[in-house]
Design a protein around this motif. Sequence first.
Motif, PDB file in Angstrom:
ATOM      1  N   UNK A  19      41.431 -46.550  -3.577  1.00 21.25           N
ATOM      2  CA  UNK A  19      42.036 -45.961  -2.387  1.00 21.25           C
ATOM      3  C   UNK A  19      41.028 -45.931  -1.236  1.00 21.25           C
ATOM      4  N   UNK A  20      41.495 -46.007   0.006  1.00 18.94           N
ATOM      5  CA  UNK A  20      40.580 -45.928   1.160  1.00 18.94           C
ATOM      6  C   UNK A  20      39.882 -44.573   1.228  1.00 18.94           C
ATOM      7  N   UNK A  21      38.707 -44.569   1.815  1.00 21.88           N
ATOM      8  CA  UNK A  21      37.952 -43.338   2.031  1.00 21.88           C
ATOM      9  C   UNK A  21      38.449 -42.664   3.307  1.00 21.88           C
ATOM     10  N   UNK A  22      38.858 -41.387   3.234  1.00 22.59           N
ATOM     11  CA  UNK A  22      39.250 -40.698   4.465  1.00 22.59           C
ATOM     12  C   UNK A  22      38.098 -40.655   5.459  1.00 22.59           C
ATOM     13  N   UNK A  23      38.435 -40.596   6.740  1.00 19.72           N
ATOM     14  CA  UNK A  23      37.400 -40.524   7.774  1.00 19.72           C
ATOM     15  C   UNK A  23      36.560 -39.263   7.582  1.00 19.72           C
ATOM     16  N   UNK A  24      35.253 -39.405   7.714  1.00 17.23           N
ATOM     17  CA  UNK A  24      34.336 -38.282   7.542  1.00 17.23           C
ATOM     18  C   UNK A  24      33.837 -37.786   8.901  1.00 17.23           C
ATOM     19  N   UNK A  25      33.808 -36.474   9.063  1.00 24.83           N
ATOM     20  CA  UNK A  25      33.176 -35.875  10.238  1.00 24.83           C
ATOM     21  C   UNK A  25      31.770 -35.454   9.803  1.00 24.83           C
ATOM     22  N   UNK A  26      30.820 -36.347  10.031  1.00 24.69           N
ATOM     23  CA  UNK A  26      29.472 -36.152   9.498  1.00 24.69           C
ATOM     24  C   UNK A  26      28.818 -34.874  10.008  1.00 24.69           C
ATOM     25  N   UNK A  27      29.130 -34.507  11.247  1.00 31.43           N
ATOM     26  CA  UNK A  27      28.423 -33.380  11.860  1.00 31.43           C
ATOM     27  C   UNK A  27      28.975 -32.018  11.448  1.00 31.43           C
ATOM     28  N   UNK A  28      30.059 -31.980  10.647  1.00 32.08           N
ATOM     29  CA  UNK A  28      30.580 -30.686  10.205  1.00 32.08           C
ATOM     30  C   UNK A  28      30.222 -30.395   8.749  1.00 32.08           C
ATOM     31  N   UNK A  29      29.456 -31.267   8.114  1.00 34.03           N
ATOM     32  CA  UNK A  29      28.993 -30.985   6.754  1.00 34.03           C
ATOM     33  C   UNK A  29      27.905 -29.919   6.790  1.00 34.03           C
ATOM     34  N   UNK A  30      27.634 -29.324   5.630  1.00 38.62           N
ATOM     35  CA  UNK A  30      26.653 -28.240   5.549  1.00 38.62           C
ATOM     36  C   UNK A  30      25.250 -28.722   5.908  1.00 38.62           C
ATOM     37  N   UNK A  31      24.398 -27.851   6.466  1.00 39.83           N
ATOM     38  CA  UNK A  31      22.992 -28.221   6.660  1.00 39.83           C
ATOM     39  C   UNK A  31      22.375 -28.618   5.322  1.00 39.83           C
ATOM     40  N   UNK A  32      21.501 -29.607   5.358  1.00 39.44           N
ATOM     41  CA  UNK A  32      20.970 -30.131   4.106  1.00 39.44           C
ATOM     42  C   UNK A  32      20.211 -29.068   3.313  1.00 39.44           C
ATOM     43  N   UNK A  33      19.541 -28.126   4.018  1.00 38.11           N
ATOM     44  CA  UNK A  33      18.808 -27.071   3.314  1.00 38.11           C
ATOM     45  C   UNK A  33      19.764 -26.172   2.517  1.00 38.11           C
ATOM     46  N   UNK A  34      20.956 -25.948   3.077  1.00 37.88           N
ATOM     47  CA  UNK A  34      21.952 -25.130   2.375  1.00 37.88           C
ATOM     48  C   UNK A  34      22.343 -25.787   1.058  1.00 37.88           C
TER      49      UNK A  34
END
Length: 292
Positions: free
Chosen positions: A84-99
């Motif tokens: 199946x296709x990958x849904x579009x990702x909003x990269x800037x709304x993912x959690x901070x990497x430290x979290x």
Amino acid sequence: MRYHIRHETEYAYAEAVTMGYNAAHLKPRSAPRQRPLDAAIDLSPAADVFNERTDYFGNTATYFTIQQWHTRMVVTASARVEVEPMPALMLNVSSPWEHVRDKVSTDRSAECLDAYAMSFESPMCPETPGVLAFAEPSFPKGRPILEAASDLTARIFTEFAYDPSTTTVATPLTQVLDQRSGVCQDFAHLFIAAVRSMGLPCRYVSGYLRTFNDNGEQLVGADATHAWASIYADQFGWIDFDPTNNKVVSDHHVTIAWGRDFGDVSPVKGLILGGGDHTVDVRVTVTPESTD
């Protein structure tokens, strides 16, 4: 998208092999957005012992022994799989990497424990000062984890040359860093080692790549086994990145297996008695069956 896959590996030996014991990861696994429809492995000569099991990582592992004398062995894997296709990702709304780093190291849920196991170095993805120095520019304080992963993907794609003549399966990651060249396996290992050096979970993915994308552009690493990396991104789960092509993995990729690094998911490996010098020829075709 449905694909028909044919993967043929031919070994030619200068001297007779009297016995060979082999392990293979050649059947597509079930995964989010991926459903195997059928799969088979044919062997020439025929195996005297043949069995399959699910390995530690949930992949299908095939084991076979050939006890008759032979100077040629052909392993042919065929499969049909739906991706199946990958849904579009909003990269800037993912959690901070430290979290994400702090959560997987303290959360004792099954999901986080599974992810945490992939945050440590492995034989082909060692922690080194050079890898950490390479990783740090992509992970400034507070950056969303998927934005950081995308940046790391683009930097590997931009700063490293795809050149099969410069590395082998045994080339250490330090050499890849120094020479700034390699193949998809090397770039996946670099991505994984860099992400893990920041305390984050990342795993190696082995699979196949459609030869051409929808725009008719040829993708690097097609017509052979391909490799990429998957990073754990908290609420998004595992998200796959292909640094060889500077892409988030899409329905143009077919997953066979995943593990800590290439050593866990080698397509075919084994031990033989006899054989002498040998050559290996690998042929892969990934054919779309439909666009449904």
